[in-house]
Design an enzyme around this catalytic site. Structure first.
Site, PDB file in Angstrom:
ATOM      1  CB  ILE A   1     -75.330  49.448  69.488  1.00 28.39           C
ATOM      2  CG1 ILE A   1     -76.163  49.475  68.347  1.00 28.39           C
ATOM      3  CG2 ILE A   1     -73.639  49.413  67.930  1.00 28.39           C
ATOM      4  CD1 ILE A   1     -76.098  50.843  68.002  1.00 28.39           C
ATOM      5  CB  SER A   2     -78.286  46.314  72.281  1.00 31.39           C
ATOM      6  OG  SER A   2     -78.420  44.922  71.647  1.00 31.39           O
ATOM      7  NE  ARG A   3     -75.394  46.294  78.711  1.00 31.30           N
ATOM      8  CZ  ARG A   3     -75.112  47.523  78.650  1.00 31.30           C
ATOM      9  NH1 ARG A   3     -74.979  48.072  77.578  1.00 31.30           N
ATOM     10  NH2 ARG A   3     -75.268  48.294  79.797  1.00 31.30           N
TER      11      ARG A   3
ATOM     12  N   GLY B   1     -69.452  52.084  72.088  1.00 32.42           N
ATOM     13  CA  GLY B   1     -70.471  53.094  72.009  1.00 32.42           C
ATOM     14  C   GLY B   1     -70.313  55.128  72.604  1.00 32.42           C
TER      15      GLY B   1
ATOM     16  CG  HIS C   1     -69.444  48.667  75.459  1.00 35.40           C
ATOM     17  ND1 HIS C   1     -69.818  47.390  76.207  1.00 35.40           N
ATOM     18  CD2 HIS C   1     -70.239  49.473  74.726  1.00 35.40           C
ATOM     19  CE1 HIS C   1     -70.906  47.926  76.566  1.00 35.40           C
ATOM     20  NE2 HIS C   1     -71.325  49.493  75.597  1.00 35.40           N
TER      21      HIS C   1
ATOM     22  CD  GLU D   1     -68.935  44.517  75.985  1.00 32.42           C
ATOM     23  OE1 GLU D   1     -67.874  45.784  76.867  1.00 32.42           O
ATOM     24  OE2 GLU D   1     -69.446  44.346  76.000  1.00 32.42           O
TER      25      GLU D   1
ATOM     26  CB  ILE E   1     -80.371  54.330  70.898  1.00 35.34           C
ATOM     27  CG1 ILE E   1     -79.387  55.356  72.163  1.00 35.34           C
ATOM     28  CG2 ILE E   1     -79.208  53.768  69.750  1.00 35.34           C
ATOM     29  CD1 ILE E   1     -78.271  54.065  73.201  1.00 35.34           C
TER      30      ILE E   1
END
Length: 328
Positions: free
Chosen positions: A242-244, A294, A292, A273, A162
């Protein structure tokens, strides 16, 4: 449930908030008969022995010791994404169950989301949208200014598949690219995107105009970006995650945004979330949060299901899984 000549695949539900997408059902039924959690709970004695695989869609169903003990013929669990932090990998492996994720399916759409957040934050697109809809005759003030992206420095923390695709996109925007990763990329890969390796993340944080976090959540990366790291960044810099959500210390981030330690943040992930409605981050104007998104495109989600089926069928047939995940 469907024809019993097919192996049983356990899913949380079909449709709904936490279910597999309706548009994927026909494809899945070509290879498996589907068992929902509700069917399993209502007919455990009849159904449990038929389930040979689990397909996790957005972390559901929850896989715990009780579920694993109830499925004597379970051979494989396929995850609808890359991150596996919601699974106890060692526990699953102790039952002789293989695991797989879907890295090939998600990398491009997640990279797109990262760049979209960078651009939206830099050019204040959400604020501009509200100005266009709600402003009076003056329309837009002359000092409603964003930040230049072309020629800016992007620091990527985590240069896996990514991260590398983000670098490819950033190159098209003529950005200067720095990256930090556990292992350095090959020289030809660096040249292809014009990326410079930073052995220490601190070096990257001090130089970047935009810092994008693209790492898996592990005990080592939990709150990887905290008060200290934020204070190393430029006061004009933007943090993009954009990971966690748990990779960033959100309380430290909220404090940094309030105090002007950094310019802005753009987050596709939070912890939890969604965030509680009274969370400090939701009250700040210099943070952009998306739910989220993504991987959420029609093609990416379908490709995830295709990759999951490929991994499950390989495991059930005693073949190597293309995207097997081993316990640490």
């Amino acid at each position: 449930m469907e024809g019993e000549e097919l192996p049983g695949l356990l899913v949380n539900e079909i449709g709904g908030l936490h279910g597999i997408l309706d548009s994927h059902v026909a494809f899945l039924r070509k290879h498996f008969y589907l068992v929902t959690m509700r069917e399993l709970l209502e007919n455990r004695k009849l159904v449990s022995k038929k389930v040979q695989a689990i397909y996790l869609w957005w972390h559901k169903p929850v896989v715990d010791r009780e579920l694993l003990q109830s499925l004597p013929n379970l051979k494989v669990i396929a995850n609808s994404g890359v991150g596996m932090d919601h699974l106890d990998l060692k526990l699953v492996a102790s039952f002789g169950v293989k695991m797989a994720n879907a890295p090939r399916a998600v990398s491009s759409s997640t990279a797109d989301t990262g760049m979209a957040l960078l651009l939206a934050s830099a050019r204040r697109l959400v604020e501009g949208h509200h100005v266009a809809i709600y402003s009076g005759p003056g329309h837009c003030e002359a000092n409603f200014l964003g930040v230049q992206v072309t020629g800016a420095t992007l620091g990527i923390i985590g240069m896996g598949s990514i991260g590398y695709k983000i670098a490819l996109r950033a190159k098209a925007f003529e950005m200067n690219i720095l990256y930090h990763n556990r292992t350095r990329r090959k020289e030809q890969e660096e040249r292809a995107v014009g990326a410079t390796y930073c052995e220490r993340a601190d070096e990257l944080l001090r130089q970047a105009d935009f810092v994008m976090v693209v790492v898996s959540l592990t005990p080592q990366t939990h709150k990887l970006i905290g008060k200290r790291e934020l204070e190393l960044m430029k006061p004009t810099a933007t943090l993009i995650n954009i990971s966690r959500g748990a990779v960033v210390d959100q309380e430290a981030l909220a404090a940094a945004l309030r105090a002007g330690v950094i310019r802005a943040a753009a987050l596709d992930v939070t912890y939890p979330e969604p965030l509680p409605r009274d969370h400090a981050l939701l009250k700040l104007k210099n943070v952009l949060i998306t739910p989220h998104l993504g991987i959420k495109t029609d093609k990416a989600t379908y490709r995830i299901t295709e990759e999951a089926v490929e991994n499950i069928r390989a495991a059930l047939n005693g073949l190597p899984m293309p995207s097997e995940v081993l316990p640490g």
